[in-house]
Design a protein around this motif. Structure first.
Motif, mmCIF file in Angstrom:
data_model
loop_
_atom_site.group_PDB
_atom_site.id
_atom_site.type_symbol
_atom_site.label_atom_id
_atom_site.label_comp_id
_atom_site.label_asym_id
_atom_site.label_seq_id
_atom_site.Cartn_x
_atom_site.Cartn_y
_atom_site.Cartn_z
ATOM 1 N N UNK A 1 0.799 -1.135 -0.027
ATOM 2 C CA UNK A 1 -0.125 -0.068 0.087
ATOM 3 C C UNK A 1 0.860 1.243 0.158
ATOM 4 N N UNK A 2 2.108 1.103 0.642
ATOM 5 C CA UNK A 2 2.935 2.410 0.666
ATOM 6 C C UNK A 2 3.739 2.414 -0.591
ATOM 7 N N UNK A 3 3.842 1.579 -1.486
ATOM 8 C CA UNK A 3 4.360 1.512 -2.855
ATOM 9 C C UNK A 3 3.939 2.484 -3.533
ATOM 10 N N UNK A 4 2.328 2.550 -3.211
ATOM 11 C CA UNK A 4 1.541 3.336 -4.285
ATOM 12 C C UNK A 4 1.499 4.601 -3.889
ATOM 13 N N UNK A 5 2.263 5.267 -3.144
ATOM 14 C CA UNK A 5 2.283 6.887 -2.901
ATOM 15 C C UNK A 5 3.424 7.134 -3.943
ATOM 16 N N UNK A 6 2.952 8.525 -4.176
ATOM 17 C CA UNK A 6 3.484 9.171 -5.238
ATOM 18 C C UNK A 6 3.922 10.482 -4.727
ATOM 19 N N UNK A 7 5.330 10.774 -4.822
ATOM 20 C CA UNK A 7 5.600 12.190 -4.420
ATOM 21 C C UNK A 7 5.157 13.296 -5.152
ATOM 22 N N UNK A 8 4.633 14.419 -4.645
ATOM 23 C CA UNK A 8 4.149 15.359 -5.263
ATOM 24 C C UNK A 8 4.813 16.796 -5.055
ATOM 25 N N UNK A 9 5.061 17.478 -3.659
ATOM 26 C CA UNK A 9 5.519 18.845 -3.458
ATOM 27 C C UNK A 9 6.294 18.620 -2.060
ATOM 28 N N UNK A 10 7.476 19.217 -2.340
ATOM 29 C CA UNK A 10 8.190 19.367 -1.114
ATOM 30 C C UNK A 10 8.430 20.911 -0.747
ATOM 31 N N UNK A 11 8.265 21.370 0.454
ATOM 32 C CA UNK A 11 8.287 22.513 0.883
ATOM 33 C C UNK A 11 8.981 22.826 2.086
ATOM 34 N N UNK A 12 9.684 23.887 2.131
ATOM 35 C CA UNK A 12 10.365 24.420 3.403
ATOM 36 C C UNK A 12 10.370 25.861 3.493
ATOM 37 N N UNK A 13 9.808 26.211 4.997
ATOM 38 C CA UNK A 13 9.972 27.480 5.358
ATOM 39 C C UNK A 13 10.845 27.691 6.216
ATOM 40 N N UNK A 14 11.744 28.650 5.862
ATOM 41 C CA UNK A 14 13.077 28.779 6.714
ATOM 42 C C UNK A 14 13.565 30.187 6.884
ATOM 43 N N UNK A 15 14.538 30.504 7.813
ATOM 44 C CA UNK A 15 15.190 31.637 7.878
ATOM 45 C C UNK A 15 15.553 32.386 6.649
ATOM 46 N N UNK A 16 15.334 33.633 6.637
ATOM 47 C CA UNK A 16 15.779 34.167 5.135
ATOM 48 C C UNK A 16 17.101 34.512 5.011
ATOM 49 N N UNK A 17 17.565 34.172 3.737
ATOM 50 C CA UNK A 17 18.827 34.168 3.130
ATOM 51 C C UNK A 17 19.695 35.585 3.565
ATOM 52 N N UNK A 18 20.901 35.534 3.790
ATOM 53 C CA UNK A 18 21.531 36.751 4.002
ATOM 54 C C UNK A 18 22.106 37.270 2.860
#
Lengths: 427, 426
Positions: B409-426
């Motif tokens: 059942x887990x093999x049927x997972x399809x990756x979609x969107x990876x997201x990150x909220x992080x500290x502003x870049x200098x």
């Protein structure tokens, strides 16, 4: 034959069975029908205990160590994982640290006494090494980062640092990345050996436990130790507040405020303590609750929202009330709170206002006794203060209007401090 | 739908009552779930209505009087809120109140609560035929503030932004709190129209947990809602959606200390799917709870985070993996999460790990179903999806799951969107 002593509270439908175990541990069993059970094994040791004496030796420890110890106690010398030990029995484990206590817990719907044995076993078998300490610094460092970004957390500790000059209630529970870097396996053992003594601990069980089997598990796991050698010096705290206000800027949608009212007249026996708590809760409901003119006037003006709350926090050595909420006009609300604290001291209290507030307070207390986890957690906090939780509802039910008026006379607007979180410019 | 905890009565085409007798707690719990299709517009209207409908009525034209009347009924709490389950929006009116035997004077509190509900629905406080415009403005500000408050909790903000990006252009992207600017644009006329449309068209699921006369309650609810239920809405069936061909990666920045990583995948194992129970076990092995692969490896072994978990929405097949991390350890965290995902998909699951996951799920179901509010929260997604609402049945199905089918059942997972909220870049 059971050595537990039973006490019933028919008005609220509760009972408690008490046992002083031969190890010195106080055991409280609150029977419940149903499958759900909750157990708490706690020590009267929290973030406040940063300085103490063991025999002649004075010990100073880094901030955040009680919480750090809580995390590390889940590790075992044989490499087994504590969470997995509980999961194998169908139980779910956790722990928490507050200013004044640390508690380890499980909830389950079966294997009650086997789970209890795991709880007592892992808490009484510490295993700390330099490597496990280093690993904890990474995980807890992330927990600290999480709190650094949490406006509620910053608001709360900002307020405590304004209310208190010396009292260790103001110490951040998790510590800082810098303070936890000073923790070693040796300091953990120092704290453990001092505070994790049965005489300084209590066990609260709520659910379908059997008293004989509970005692048998305690007999099996708990050793009878040498008497506790711990000296606690009551924290010194001047009457005055430390600072009138603190303001910080965060990425938040709206200004947040926490106004604190410090109390300085503490003491009295358990009955007096319970009466103080009951009267304070009803007094707050009368003048700041949902049925108060204060709340309704500011709500209808759009100055205050349903997010507003009042909380009375009390320990043996300190007590304070927090008025907390969000508002575009946070400073105006803080001023209104100060004005109300001052004006109500000379105001009449009608029988109707008193009765409505008393009913709402009573109902809240009864509703807080629904789930085994809520009951056990509150019971343990009260037990460490020398109080009986189940007598609080009775105290509210028997409260007189004069008790509330007397309580309000202690409110001193000179002992008010404010903590604000304001939106960062551009947010 | 037979159940060991609920009796369910269809009271009309669009009103059903699920009743569960619970003698363990001191409170009764009555909830009406109004079902609506989720969108920015419906959520904004419902969110503002939730602020209005339990705050005033013609019988209580002042909030002050109403609050005092509720307090006098031994602190009965009656409040409305909104939430989403997949593509369905729920406007929930909940009453939590003491059982009669705990009221020192033994009042019939259920009757009092039903009287309040009748007052709110049948006799709303109207000025010239609409809600009071001043009150609408006041509550619109409160509702809009609630919608904006997602900014305060950065982990919640990151998880919401992740959903908005992954489900952009679909109903699930909408927040059940609505959009602040839409809420602020609603007028008293429009809201009054929404209120009557809600009462006359939204299917209602009522859940009662506690102690009262079931037949009498059913009669009272039929009478109450019978005045409105005429043309029930059809709620669209949930859909899984399609993942992009390559994983979409998005990073957003803010002045914060901790980074919030969210990985989103799609699964066809909806609550109605044959492999739903296998997927539940697989997800618990992978990322739900303190014995999961994510907890044991990402947190305990590599010390990369404090919070890590995989949260599954079985209404629409959305799996969200969340971790609060140091921004400079993002790659390490992502790599380890994906490694553990692959291990689960490949069936690298120890016997005790597998059994612990089943035990965790079983214990959770038994615990939920003893508490009135969690029993209702557990039941409502099952009722909406038309599956059995029976803890004993679910425990039996979970215990029968084999390791291979869980991995499958887990093999049927399809990756979609990876997201990150992080500290502003200098």
């Amino acid at each position: 034959m059971s050595r537990f002593i039973r006490q019933d509270y028919p008005q609220i439908g509760e009972s408690v069975l008490r046992l002083m175990h031969k190890s010195g541990l106080r055991v409280f069993l609150i029977p419940r029908q149903g499958k759900e059970a909750f157990a708490l094994f706690g020590t009267k040791y929290g973030a406040m205990d940063h300085r103490f004496c063991v025999g002649e030796r004075e010990v100073n420890v880094p901030d955040g160590i009680a919480h750090f110890l809580e995390h590390k106690l889940f590790e075992n010398e044989d490499g087994t994982d504590t969470f997995s030990r509980f999961a194998a029995l169908g139980a779910s484990a956790n722990a928490f640290t507050s200013n004044e206590m640390t508690a380890y817990l499980f909830s389950t719907t079966g294997n009650y006494h086997e789970s209890l044995e795991v709880l007592l076993d892992f808490v009484t078998h510490p295993y700390f090494t330099p490597a496990t300490v280093e690993k904890g610094q990474g995980i807890i460092g992330q927990e600290i980062r999480m709190y650094e970004d949490d406006p509620d957390y910053r608001l709360y500790f900002g307020l405590l640092n304004c209310l208190y000059r010396e009292h260790p209630i103001k110490i951040d529970i998790a510590g800082t990345v810098e303070s936890i870097a000073k923790i070693t396996d040796r300091t953990l053992y120092d704290c453990y050996n001092t505070f994790y003594h049965p005489q300084n601990m209590a066990l609260v069980l709520c659910g379908p436990f059997e008293e004989d089997r509970v005692e048998a598990v305690c007999d099996k796991v708990l050793k009878v130790p040498a008497p506790l050698e711990l000296t606690r010096t009551p924290p010194y705290e001047p009457r005055e507040i430390a600072a009138p206000r603190i303001t910080r800027h965060f990425p938040v949608a709206m200004a947040q405020f926490a106004v604190g009212l410090k109390e300085t007249e503490l003491g009295g026996d358990a009955d007096a303590f319970l009466k103080r708590v009951a009267a304070q809760e009803v007094a707050l409901a009368v003048h700041f609750g949902r049925t108060s003119p204060f709340f309704n006037r500011l709500y209808e003006a759009g100055t205050l929202s349903e997010v507003f709350s009042t909380t009375y926090q009390f320990l043996n050595s300190c007590a304070f009330t927090i008025f907390q909420g969000e508002s575009d006009e946070a400073e105006t609300v803080a001023k209104e709170i100060r004005n109300t604290l001052k004006s109500v001291k000379n105001a009449e209290l009608s029988d109707e206002d008193f009765e409505i507030a008393r009913r709402a307070t009573y109902s809240n207390l009864i509703q807080s006794l629904n789930s085994p986890s809520d009951v056990a957690t509150q019971y343990l906090s009260f037990a460490f203060l020398g109080l009986d939780l189940f007598r609080l509802a009775e105290t509210v039910a028997n409260l007189k209007k004069e008790d509330v008026i007397e309580r309000i006379s202690h409110w001193d607007e000179a002992l008010v401090a404010e903590s604000f979180i304001l939106p960062k410019k551009g947010d | 739908m037979q159940s060991t905890v609920f009796s369910r009565l269809a009271l009309s085409e669009s009103l059903a009552l699920s009743f569960s007798k619970n003698t363990l707690h001191k409170t009764n719990y009555l909830t009406l779930f109004f079902r609506l299709p989720l969108s920015d517009e419906t959520a904004s209207e419902a969110s503002l209505l939730a602020h209005l409908i339990t705050n005033l009525s013609a019988d209580y034209p002042s909030m002050y009087d109403l609050r005092r009347a509720k307090a006098a009924l031994w602190g009965a709490e009656i409040a409305a809120s909104t939430s989403a389950l997949g593509d369905t929006l729920l406007l929930t009116v909940n009453a939590t109140y003491l059982k009669d035997r705990y009221a020192p004077k033994g009042e019939n509190i259920t009757a009092g609560v039903l009287s309040f509900l009748r007052s709110f629905f049948c006799r709303p406080y109207l000025v010239d035929g609409t809600f009071d415009p001043a009150l609408v403005r006041l509550e619109a500000k409160n509702a809009a503030d609630d919608a904006r408050a997602v900014l305060n909790d950065k982990s919640r903000l990151a998880r919401r932004r992740h959903v908005e990006i992954m489900y952009e252009g679909t109903p699930f992207a909408a927040s059940s709190l609505g959009r602040a600017e839409l809420i602020e644009s609603l007028t008293a006329d429009k809201l009054t129209e929404s209120f009557y449309r809600l009462l006359s068209s939204a299917p209602v699921e009522a859940i009662f947990v506690g102690e009262t006369d079931e037949e009498l309650l059913a009669q009272e609810l039929s009478r109450l809602m019978g005045e409105f239920q005429k043309t029930p809405l059809t709620i669209p069936a949930p859909t899984v959606g399609t993942a992009p061909e390559t994983v979409r990666c998005v990073t957003e920045y803010m002045d914060i200390n901790q980074a919030h990583l969210c990985l989103g995948l799609r699964s066809p194992s909806l609550r109605t799917a044959p492999d739903y129970f296998a997927f539940s076990v697989a997800n618990t092995v992978f990322g739900a709870g303190t014995t999961s692969k994510l907890f044991m490896n990402v947190r305990e072994k590599l010390s990369l985070c404090y919070r890590v978990a995989s949260i599954y929405s079985a209404q629409n097949g959305f799996l969200q993996i969340y971790a609060g991390i140091d921004a400079d350890k993002r790659s390490a965290a992502e790599d380890e999460i994906l490694l553990q995902l692959a291990n689960t998909q490949n069936g690298e699951i120890a016997d005790d790990e597998f059994q612990n996951a089943k035990n965790t799920l079983t214990n959770a179901i038994r615990t939920y179903t003893e508490s009135p509010d969690s029993l209702a929260a557990w039941a409502i997604p099952r009722i909406l999806m038309g599956v059995k609402v029976d803890p004993a049945y679910e425990i039996e199905r979970l215990s029968a799951v084999g390791k291979d089918e869980a991995a499958e059942s887990f093999r049927r997972l399809v990756p979609d969107t990876f997201y990150c909220l992080q500290k502003e870049e200098l």
